[in-house]
Design an enzyme around this catalytic site. Sequence first.
Site, mmCIF file in Angstrom:
data_model
loop_
_atom_site.group_PDB
_atom_site.id
_atom_site.type_symbol
_atom_site.label_atom_id
_atom_site.label_comp_id
_atom_site.label_asym_id
_atom_site.label_seq_id
_atom_site.Cartn_x
_atom_site.Cartn_y
_atom_site.Cartn_z
ATOM 1 N N GLU A 1 57.526 56.117 96.780
ATOM 2 C CA GLU A 1 56.692 57.205 97.295
ATOM 3 C C GLU A 1 55.319 56.701 97.735
ATOM 4 O O GLU A 1 54.807 57.076 98.789
ATOM 5 C CB GLU A 1 56.536 58.300 96.232
ATOM 6 C CG GLU A 1 55.737 59.483 96.751
ATOM 7 C CD GLU A 1 55.274 60.404 95.643
ATOM 8 O OE1 GLU A 1 56.087 60.785 94.773
ATOM 9 O OE2 GLU A 1 54.074 60.769 95.659
ATOM 10 N N THR B 1 52.669 61.837 93.544
ATOM 11 C CA THR B 1 52.865 63.188 92.979
ATOM 12 C C THR B 1 53.226 63.199 91.500
ATOM 13 O O THR B 1 53.206 64.255 90.879
ATOM 14 C CB THR B 1 54.020 63.887 93.719
ATOM 15 O OG1 THR B 1 55.167 63.036 93.652
ATOM 16 C CG2 THR B 1 53.680 64.199 95.145
ATOM 17 N N SER C 1 64.002 64.110 87.068
ATOM 18 C CA SER C 1 65.263 63.658 87.666
ATOM 19 C C SER C 1 66.397 63.641 86.648
ATOM 20 O O SER C 1 67.433 63.021 86.880
ATOM 21 C CB SER C 1 65.074 62.276 88.298
ATOM 22 O OG SER C 1 64.446 61.406 87.384
ATOM 23 N N CYS D 1 52.490 67.125 92.038
ATOM 24 C CA CYS D 1 53.322 68.271 92.411
ATOM 25 C C CYS D 1 53.411 69.247 91.239
ATOM 26 O O CYS D 1 53.053 68.910 90.113
ATOM 27 C CB CYS D 1 54.700 67.802 92.835
ATOM 28 S SG CYS D 1 55.684 67.236 91.449
ATOM 29 N N CYS E 1 63.620 69.100 89.296
ATOM 30 C CA CYS E 1 62.578 69.811 90.047
ATOM 31 C C CYS E 1 63.143 70.221 91.419
ATOM 32 O O CYS E 1 64.272 69.860 91.772
ATOM 33 C CB CYS E 1 61.385 68.889 90.243
ATOM 34 S SG CYS E 1 61.877 67.388 91.128
HETATM 35 S S1 SF4 Z 1 57.247 65.388 94.352
HETATM 36 FE FE1 SF4 Z 1 58.879 64.352 93.182
HETATM 37 S S2 SF4 Z 1 58.750 65.221 91.099
HETATM 38 FE FE2 SF4 Z 1 57.583 66.575 92.463
HETATM 39 S S3 SF4 Z 1 58.995 68.208 93.110
HETATM 40 FE FE3 SF4 Z 1 59.111 66.573 94.633
HETATM 41 S S4 SF4 Z 1 60.769 65.209 93.992
HETATM 42 FE FE4 SF4 Z 1 60.195 66.488 92.240
#
Ligand code: SF4
Length: 405
Positions: free
Chosen positions: A177, A243, A374, A282, A52
């Site tokens: 996160e 997210t 990932s 996200c 991503c």
């Molecule tokens: S929040 Fe996490 S999964 Fe979503 S774009 Fe960002 S790094 Fe990627």
Amino acid sequence: MKKFNIPQQFDSELIRRLKGRPKKVDGIRDFSPTIWSTGDLTFKIARHFGFCFGVEQAIEKAYDTLRKHPDKRIFFLSEMIHNPLVNKDLEENGIRFIQSTTGEQLIPWDRITSDDIVMIPAFGTTLETERVLQSKGIITTNYDTTCPFVELVWKRSRQLASKQATIIIHGKPEHEETRATFSHAAEKGKALVIRNMEEAVLLGEFISGVVSPEEFTTHFPGRYSDTFNAEKDLTRIGVVNQTTLLAEETQEIADYLKSVMIEKYGNESLSEHFEDTRDTLCYATNDNQQAVKSLIREEADFALIIGGHKSSNTTHLVELSLEKLPTYFIRDEHSILPDGSIEHFDLSVQKYRITPEVINKNNPGTILISSGASCPNSTVEHVILKVAALYEYAKEDLLQNLPLE
Ligand code: SF4
């Protein structure tokens, strides 16, 4: 969307071509899988999968920093992303991780100095950790790979706090996160982390007064901001989420808590007690989940979902797929064993195990493929080629039948 410079070992020309299909058909987002057949073997590949924006940004910055500072010690606060292959490659290039993914200190702070470079992973970090770095004179401005979509959740949290709403964070409390989001939210207002629907129901019982506020601390230890008062701080709430969770789960939780507020205060005064916000998943989580939902509508023998077992977004793709057909959560091509067995992470027992005879060369069929945000393109290519080889198809056979864009 911005293009990043990804090291060759994670890239795949083949997969890039598969991903090159137009994103829209007649102006509408297309989530239909890509179908790739050769002989009796068919792969159905999710329309959206793999790296991503946030992961690509972090990878570009990490390798750029390694190139520019060969003379410096370079640390990441914790694993940059939840992919073992990428993290191993970083370690082999000399990067070291200061904390584990759950926050245990792997390298004591007194061994880190202001001469070192410390990078912040895509998940972001807590304000407490930022303060430790500042106190040591370590500037992270050029080495911060926090994903902008994570920062959007922090922004939403600030907005809720400015409206005097308690911020309910739906997330895995131990995940980097969620710990970072909690820390940023708690700095601005009252915050509480809940893991799942079961905990939302428990929270609902505190809101409606079924359970006494005195019991709050026993049920949510370490998950609420310092001055949180269960009696006063649950009269106005809003929900944000990690997210990478399952879209439906957060929606159910928000809907449930809203219904509790309606029950307690009535529909007419709902806006004084519940901030009706959209989830903070996200775009990558949304697209990959939509693509897997579309994928599992297809007939198939089994699915392979590729990614690290600590990866939250990959785990949810596996959960979705398991609802429909046998699904193997695999790390990479080495999970496919020469005799056709598959080593996979079993979510129900949280362990790797081997399922024998999944791939039988005399009986090719249809296999669904997807990967988490990932997982490198190169890993997806290697998995497809390894599976095809067990069915006695060579790369050339596949290339002859590569779906046209
Ligand atoms: S929040 Fe996490 S999964 Fe979503 S774009 Fe960002 S790094 Fe990627």
